[in-house]
Design a protein around this motif. Structure first.
Motif, PDB file in Angstrom:
ATOM      1  N   THR A 158       0.831  -1.195   0.000  1.00  0.00           N
ATOM      2  CA  THR A 158       0.000   0.000   0.000  1.00  0.00           C
ATOM      3  C   THR A 158       0.867   1.247   0.000  1.00  0.00           C
ATOM      4  OG1 THR A 158      -0.097  -0.040   2.411  1.00  0.00           O
ATOM      5  CG2 THR A 158      -1.880  -1.145   1.229  1.00  0.00           C
ATOM      6  N   ARG A 184      -4.663  -1.185   6.925  1.00  0.00           N
ATOM      7  CA  ARG A 184      -4.375  -0.195   5.884  1.00  0.00           C
ATOM      8  C   ARG A 184      -4.256   1.202   6.486  1.00  0.00           C
ATOM      9  NH1 ARG A 184      -7.770   2.875   2.899  1.00  0.00           N
ATOM     10  NH2 ARG A 184      -9.591   1.649   3.506  1.00  0.00           N
ATOM     11  N   GLU A 226      -0.774   3.311   6.033  1.00  0.00           N
ATOM     12  CA  GLU A 226      -0.829   4.524   5.209  1.00  0.00           C
ATOM     13  C   GLU A 226      -0.619   5.793   6.030  1.00  0.00           C
ATOM     14  OE1 GLU A 226      -4.469   4.619   3.051  1.00  0.00           O
ATOM     15  OE2 GLU A 226      -3.886   3.039   1.641  1.00  0.00           O
TER      16      GLU A 226
END
Length: 537
Positions: A90, A181, A185
């Motif tokens: 990611t 995630r 991130e």
């Protein structure tokens, strides 16, 4: 040597805003802002990146990059690791710790492909930077999304809780994958790594209160004192006992308060300690080569030795010079030094004598403009209408400029032969046969060729073919086709010659290089007199 100090006086353009066209990352990419600011659009999300930070873009992501005026950023394209993309899957922000700037410029330079050896693989570069940032002794960066922030705050209040990742996600009303995630991130750390950082940070307050190690381990969520000690040492570089001894011996006027909220305030105010230091820049060198274009090089840090034909130069920080096309040259860079190519210009069949070469001295005030020129010359991140020969033309002065700008071939038979072989590398004729073709004595041609190119005709031909082989392989041409283009009898003969020169097979070299070539293909090239006289460094 020509002293140069004022940017306006030497013609360096201001550092203009730069941008790339939208593209899909076939290999991982690290967008790092050295100074100023930049932005990366990944999908529909725009990431603002200030100086000192970077953005990890995984393979397969659709992105576009831009920088503001007076900003310098490096898009570091990374080769696949064993043919498989590595690193986070990611988009991830990373803080680049102070002291890592030169190491990242080295990685950028190495991934352009003109130095020997292997650059860092995607996963290793990511881990190096993450570990350096991970050495901070204060709290890790807090996530920004509401659900992840609430989870992070709960972990800070009760670091010893044994609630699982799934339980936190369920209470927040999100999936485990979404929770993971958010943390990667928004903090650059996985949930597990963030939680460990928070536990170690919480333990620091208890150590300053002279609490017992076993009690602290239980309080912050470790099953055993030994497990806590191992984790603490891995994070902090010393044992809990050693940290406590230093903390208790240091003067302080802060009162002891066990309230968790007060502890959080103090931990947030803790100065960050240095993380893992950047690995030293290793010594390196180019392959002996015969370039298809004239190339400008500049010593950004340290020093470098440049050999052209039978002459040598010891360049120091700030010095620049031209590596002429068609002449044997090698560059050797010692540990801790950086030599960067600034731009290039087509030879157009012209020759440059090693005796005409001069060095030019740039001042420290020129550094950012030169770094910007360097990035713009060799990546798609560049201002509109950028000319890759701008810095080159500043360095090529006097008689050298006249030689470079001369579009016609020189009168020397040796020079004409070199240009002919560069354009027709598969031609099998010997030097004696070429002498007959040019109507001259073979001994004279052999002697002139050695003087003007710095090597014998057989060695020059071999180096010229290897230089062109690297370029064609980088452009994705099949090794068998490269072998035929360069005049080898069959693929095994080419493979043996390539492995002898480079230590790896053509296939492996191509696997490491082809994505970089696709990246560079979008950069405007100086026109070459022949499609086969390709620019390489």
């Amino acid at each position: 040597m020509l002293p140069l100090s004022e940017p306006d006086a030497i013609g360096l353009a201001p550092v203009r805003a730069s941008a790339t066209e939208p593209s899909t990352a076939r290999s991982p990419l690290l967008f790092w802002v050295l100074t100023g600011s930049g932005r990366v659009r990944v999908g529909s999300t725009v990431h603002e990146i200030p100086a000192g930070e970077s953005l990890w873009i995984p393979a397969g992501a659709r992105y576009a990059m831009e920088t503001d005026s007076d900003s310098v950023a490096f898009p570091i394209l990374l080769p696949p690791s064993n043919g498989v993309s590595a690193g986070p899957a990611t988009v991830t922000r990373l803080r680049v710790p102070p002291g890592w700037e030169d190491r990242l410029i080295h990685e950028f330079v190495h991934n352009l492909g003109y130095l020997r050896g292997d650059a860092a693989h995607p996963s290793s570069l990511f881990e190096m930077i993450a570990r350096a940032d991970d050495g901070a002794t204060s709290l890790p960066r807090l996530p920004q999304s509401r659900e992840a922030f609430e989870i992070a705050h709960a972990l800070l209040r009760t670091p010893g809780t044994d609630d699982t990742e799934g339980q936190f996600a369920k209470r927040a009303g999100i999936s485990i994958r979404t929770l993971q995630r958010y943390f990667v991130e928004e903090t650059g750390l996985t949930f597990t790594r963030w939680r460990l950082r928070a536990r170690i940070a919480a333990s620091l307050e208890y150590l300053k209160q002279d609490r017992e190690i076993g009690w602290i381990a239980n309080e912050v969520g470790f099953e055993t004192g030994s497990g806590f000690t191992r984790a603490f040492r891995a994070q902090m570089g010393e044992s809990p006992s050693d940290y406590r001894r230093r903390a208790l011996s240091a003067p302080t006027d802060r009162s002891v308060d066990t309230d968790n909220d007060q502890a959080l305030v103090r931990m947030l105010a803790e100065p960050r300690q240095p993380g893992e230091t950047a690995p030293p820049i290793p010594a390196n060198a180019t392959w002996p080569r015969v370039n298809g274009a004239h190339v400008a090089v500049w010593v950004y840090r340290g020093q470098a030795r440049v050999d052209v034909a039978d002459r040598s130069w010891e360049l120091r920080t700030g010095e620049a010079m031209i590596l002429p096309a068609g002449v044997l040259n090698t560059v050797t860079v010692p540990t801790g030094s950086l030599l960067l190519p600034l731009g290039f210009r087509s030879s157009n069949g012209s020759t440059v004598s090693a005796d005409a070469l001069e060095t030019v001295q740039f001042s420290p005030d020129d550094e950012l403009a030169l770094l910007h020129t360097f990035v713009a010359a060799y990546t798609p991140l560049r201002p509109r209408g950028h000319d890759s020969a701008t810095a080159f033309d500043i360095i090529a002065t006097g008689p050298l400029a006249q030689s470079v700008s001369n579009g016609s071939a020189a009168d020397s038979i040796a020079t004409r032969l070199a240009a002919t072989i560069s354009a027709r590398p598969a031609d099998p004729r010997t030097l004696d046969e070429w002498a007959q073709e040019f109507g001259t004595d073979a001994a004279r041609l052999r002697r002139e060729f050695r003087i003007e190119t710095g090597t014998t005709y057989p060695q020059w031909r071999s180096l010229s073919r290897m230089t062109q082989a690297r370029t064609q392989l980088q452009l994705g041409v099949a090794p068998g086709t490269v072998s035929r283009n360069l005049g080898y009898a069959h693929l095994p003969a080419f493979s043996r010659a390539f492995r002898t020169a480079h230590g790896i097979s053509p296939q492996r070299f191509q696997a490491q290089s082809v994505e970089r070539a696709l990246w560079l293909r979008s950069v405007p090239r100086a026109a070459e007199p022949s499609a086969r006289v390709l620019h390489t460094h």
